[in-house]
Write a protein that holds these residues in place. Structure first.
Motif, short mmCIF file in Angstrom:
data_model
loop_
_atom_site.label_atom_id
_atom_site.label_comp_id
_atom_site.label_asym_id
_atom_site.label_seq_id
_atom_site.Cartn_x
_atom_site.Cartn_y
_atom_site.Cartn_z
N LEU A 115 4.02 -9.54 -26.35
CA LEU A 115 4.59 -8.54 -25.42
C LEU A 115 4.15 -7.13 -25.75
O LEU A 115 4.06 -6.50 -24.97
N GLU A 116 4.26 -7.27 -27.26
CA GLU A 116 4.15 -5.69 -27.86
C GLU A 116 2.52 -5.26 -27.47
O GLU A 116 2.45 -4.14 -27.05
N GLN A 117 1.74 -5.99 -27.77
CA GLN A 117 0.52 -5.68 -27.29
C GLN A 117 0.19 -5.41 -26.03
O GLN A 117 -0.46 -4.34 -25.63
N LEU A 118 0.85 -6.22 -25.13
CA LEU A 118 0.71 -5.94 -23.66
C LEU A 118 1.35 -4.45 -23.28
O LEU A 118 0.81 -3.71 -22.74
N LEU A 119 2.58 -4.31 -23.77
CA LEU A 119 3.10 -2.89 -23.28
C LEU A 119 2.37 -1.89 -23.99
O LEU A 119 2.28 -0.75 -23.45
N ALA A 120 1.82 -1.98 -25.41
CA ALA A 120 1.07 -0.93 -25.88
C ALA A 120 -0.17 -0.52 -25.24
O ALA A 120 -0.85 0.47 -25.31
N SER A 121 -0.80 -1.45 -24.30
CA SER A 121 -1.90 -1.37 -23.59
C SER A 121 -1.87 -0.49 -22.21
O SER A 121 -2.57 -0.18 -21.38
N MET A 122 -0.48 -0.12 -22.00
CA MET A 122 -0.11 0.56 -20.95
C MET A 122 -0.35 1.89 -20.96
O MET A 122 0.47 2.54 -21.81
N PRO A 123 -0.91 2.89 -20.20
CA PRO A 123 -1.16 4.15 -20.67
C PRO A 123 0.11 4.79 -20.54
O PRO A 123 0.38 5.79 -21.71
N LEU A 124 1.30 4.65 -20.01
CA LEU A 124 2.44 5.34 -20.04
C LEU A 124 3.25 5.15 -21.28
O LEU A 124 4.25 5.94 -21.57
N ARG A 125 3.08 4.18 -22.04
CA ARG A 125 3.56 3.85 -23.26
C ARG A 125 3.64 5.03 -24.33
O ARG A 125 4.65 5.21 -24.94
N ALA A 126 2.76 6.10 -23.99
CA ALA A 126 2.73 7.11 -24.87
C ALA A 126 3.74 8.02 -24.60
O ALA A 126 4.18 8.87 -25.53
N TRP A 127 4.28 7.91 -23.43
CA TRP A 127 5.62 8.71 -23.01
C TRP A 127 6.76 7.81 -22.95
O TRP A 127 7.96 8.69 -22.38
N ARG A 128 6.68 6.86 -23.25
CA ARG A 128 7.69 5.71 -22.69
C ARG A 128 8.68 5.02 -23.89
O ARG A 128 8.23 4.94 -25.15
N HIS A 129 9.90 4.98 -23.74
CA HIS A 129 10.66 4.16 -24.38
C HIS A 129 11.03 2.72 -23.93
O HIS A 129 11.49 2.79 -22.63
N ASP A 130 10.84 1.57 -24.55
CA ASP A 130 11.06 0.26 -24.03
C ASP A 130 12.01 -0.28 -24.62
O ASP A 130 12.14 -0.24 -26.06
N THR A 131 12.83 -0.94 -23.92
CA THR A 131 14.09 -1.79 -24.54
C THR A 131 13.84 -3.12 -24.02
O THR A 131 13.58 -3.47 -22.70
N VAL A 132 13.43 -4.07 -24.86
CA VAL A 132 13.09 -5.36 -24.60
C VAL A 132 14.19 -6.44 -24.83
O VAL A 132 14.88 -6.41 -25.74
N THR A 133 14.51 -7.31 -23.75
CA THR A 133 15.31 -8.29 -23.61
C THR A 133 14.70 -9.60 -23.32
O THR A 133 14.05 -9.93 -22.46
N PRO A 134 14.72 -10.57 -24.52
CA PRO A 134 14.23 -12.06 -24.19
C PRO A 134 14.90 -12.69 -23.38
O PRO A 134 16.21 -12.67 -23.44
#
Length: 96
Positions: A67-86
């Motif tokens: 999942l982290e690899q997928l999220l890191a591949s998204m361009p907006l990740r540079a400006w984004r904070h993600d909170t992940v809930t399995p």
């Protein structure tokens, strides 16, 4: 495995409208690719405060590392904070 991701984007001050439009366009392309691959299942827009830029996404990945690899591949990740809930299955889920 499925994950609910709360994605909050903060555009850096002084960023041009052109730069924002360009990264949003690249994000849309990448989101479509992830959806085609079966990794991005759904996107929602929760209630937003004025000026807030936030999205909830339902993702499928083998594990948190993928999942982290997928999220890191998204361009907006540079400006984004993600909170992940399995997420795990519920025995009374009507979709089962």
């Amino acid at each position: 495995m499925e994950f609910l991701v709360d994605m909050v984007t903060t555009v850096p001050e002084g960023t041009s409208e052109e730069a924002v439009a360009e990264i949003r366009a690249r994000e849309a392309v990448r989101s479509r690719e992830l959806a085609t691959q079966g990794s991005l299942l759904r996107l929602w827009r929760p209630p937003l405060a004025p000026g807030e830029w936030r999205t909830w996404g339902l993702f499928r990945a083998d594990d948190a590392e993928q999942l982290e690899q997928l999220l890191a591949s998204m361009p907006l990740r540079a400006w984004r904070h993600d909170t992940v809930t399995p997420l795990s299955s519920h025995p009374n889920d009507p979709g089962r």
